[in-house]
Write an enzyme that holds these catalytic residues in place. Structure first.
Site, PDB file in Angstrom:
ATOM      1  N   SER A  66       0.824  -1.209   0.000  1.00 53.96           N
ATOM      2  CA  SER A  66       0.000   0.000   0.000  1.00 53.96           C
ATOM      3  C   SER A  66       0.857   1.257   0.000  1.00 53.96           C
ATOM      4  O   SER A  66       2.014   1.252   0.443  1.00 53.96           O
ATOM      5  CB  SER A  66      -0.907   0.026   1.230  1.00 53.96           C
ATOM      6  OG  SER A  66      -1.792  -1.066   1.215  1.00 53.96           O
TER       7      SER A  66
HETATM    8  N1  SAM Z   1      -1.298  -4.601   4.051  1.00 58.42           N
HETATM    9  C1  SAM Z   1      -0.532  -4.915   2.870  1.00 58.42           C
HETATM   10  C2  SAM Z   1       0.864  -4.375   2.907  1.00 58.42           C
HETATM   11  O1  SAM Z   1       1.220  -3.702   3.870  1.00 58.42           O
HETATM   12  O2  SAM Z   1       1.609  -4.668   1.969  1.00 58.42           O
HETATM   13  C3  SAM Z   1      -1.179  -4.481   1.594  1.00 58.42           C
HETATM   14  C4  SAM Z   1      -2.280  -5.331   1.277  1.00 58.42           C
HETATM   15  S1  SAM Z   1      -2.778  -5.469  -0.400  1.00 58.42           S
HETATM   16  C5  SAM Z   1      -3.322  -3.841  -0.769  1.00 58.42           C
HETATM   17  C6  SAM Z   1      -4.267  -6.412  -0.070  1.00 58.42           C
HETATM   18  C7  SAM Z   1      -4.016  -7.827   0.401  1.00 58.42           C
HETATM   19  O3  SAM Z   1      -5.258  -8.393   0.838  1.00 58.42           O
HETATM   20  C8  SAM Z   1      -3.493  -8.730  -0.707  1.00 58.42           C
HETATM   21  O4  SAM Z   1      -2.305  -9.330  -0.296  1.00 58.42           O
HETATM   22  C9  SAM Z   1      -4.614  -9.755  -0.880  1.00 58.42           C
HETATM   23  O5  SAM Z   1      -4.145 -11.035  -1.255  1.00 58.42           O
HETATM   24  C10 SAM Z   1      -5.244  -9.760   0.501  1.00 58.42           C
HETATM   25  N2  SAM Z   1      -6.623 -10.253   0.581  1.00 58.42           N
HETATM   26  C11 SAM Z   1      -7.652 -10.085  -0.296  1.00 58.42           C
HETATM   27  N3  SAM Z   1      -8.757 -10.683   0.155  1.00 58.42           N
HETATM   28  C12 SAM Z   1      -8.437 -11.245   1.358  1.00 58.42           C
HETATM   29  C13 SAM Z   1      -9.171 -12.016   2.324  1.00 58.42           C
HETATM   30  N4  SAM Z   1     -10.451 -12.337   2.146  1.00 58.42           N
HETATM   31  N5  SAM Z   1      -8.513 -12.423   3.440  1.00 58.42           N
HETATM   32  C14 SAM Z   1      -7.202 -12.117   3.633  1.00 58.42           C
HETATM   33  N6  SAM Z   1      -6.462 -11.407   2.757  1.00 58.42           N
HETATM   34  C15 SAM Z   1      -7.068 -10.970   1.633  1.00 58.42           C
END
Ligand code: SAM
Length: 214
Positions: free
Chosen positions: A64
């Site tokens: 992010s």
């Molecule tokens: N917090 C992260 C970082 O600091 O790098 C950025 C996260 S990225 C924008 C969103 C993440 O949410 C992705 O890695 C994706 O695989 C995960 N994601 C999507 N749906 C999800 C779910 N239902 N449960 C857990 N993780 C999920």
């Protein structure tokens, strides 16, 4: 991996940029100043590490934007030892910021490859949240309740299960909207019957997948 004067200087510059954009919490700014974001990038991509931008991390996912991380972290009002659930571990950068702020972090990731990569990587740079693999769109009931919950992917709605897994006085930060943009919401569980809802600006996250996602 090296964290030299050049990297520390770039981090201080990033902190100044975030202050100009309105981030005020010294706990958040200190954490941004502490966590070496360039450790999350290949050497060749170093110039991107301290720009205030999201960046691809593989598997179609992103680390992010620092402003987004700082904004959500500030609005969570983290206190030392708060039990925090992060949904969407991704690169692990947000989890490191929460740990640097003194939180006790539980983080869940849906994508198996990212989960395995980040679970190995974060301890190697000294950060140890509790890692979980699976669908976090309904929270992580096994370890509930939490003082704070942060969703780092865009959700179609606010899952009721996340509200249920908050302690009294707990805070949920969640971006809600469509696949292009989402409004940032802060929901505070005043008590079992009363939820306070605040709305903030629009952000653009990758979609929350799973049962309560897309
Ligand atoms: N917090 C992260 C970082 O600091 O790098 C950025 C996260 S990225 C924008 C969103 C993440 O949410 C992705 O890695 C994706 O695989 C995960 N994601 C999507 N749906 C999800 C779910 N239902 N449960 C857990 N993780 C999920």
């Amino acid at each position: 991996m090296e964290d030299g004067y050049k990297h520390r200087g770039l981090r201080r510059q990033l902190v100044r940029t975030l202050k100009k954009k309105g981030i005020q919490s010294s706990t958040v700014l200190d954490a941004i100043n502490k966590v070496p974001r360039h450790f999350f990038f290949d050497e060749a991509l170093l110039p991107h590490a301290y720009q205030d931008k999201a960046f691809p991390i593989g598997e179609g996912q992103t680390i992010s934007q620092p402003y987004t991380v700082a904004f959500q972290s500030e609005k969570l009002e983290i206190k030392p030892n708060d039990k925090v659930l992060e949904i969407g571990t991704g690169s692990g950068y947000q989890a490191c910021i929460l740990l640097a702020m003194g939180a006790n972090v539980y983080t869940i990731e849906y994508n198996q490859k990212l989960y395995e990569r980040t679970r190995k990587f974060l301890p190697s740079i000294g950060y140890r949240p509790k890692f979980f693999h699976g669908d976090g769109s309904q929270g992580l009931l096994k370890h509930a309740a939490y003082d704070k919950i942060i969703v780092t992917a865009g959700a179609p709605n606010v899952p009721t299960s996340l509200i249920n897994q908050l302690n009294k006085g707990g805070i949920l930060m969640i971006p809600v909207g469509d696949s292009k943009k989402q409004q940032m919401l802060r929901l505070t569980k005043v008590d079992d019957k009363k939820i306070k809802k605040e709305t903030f600006d629009n952000f653009s996250f990758v979609p929350l997948l799973g049962k309560e996602g897309w």
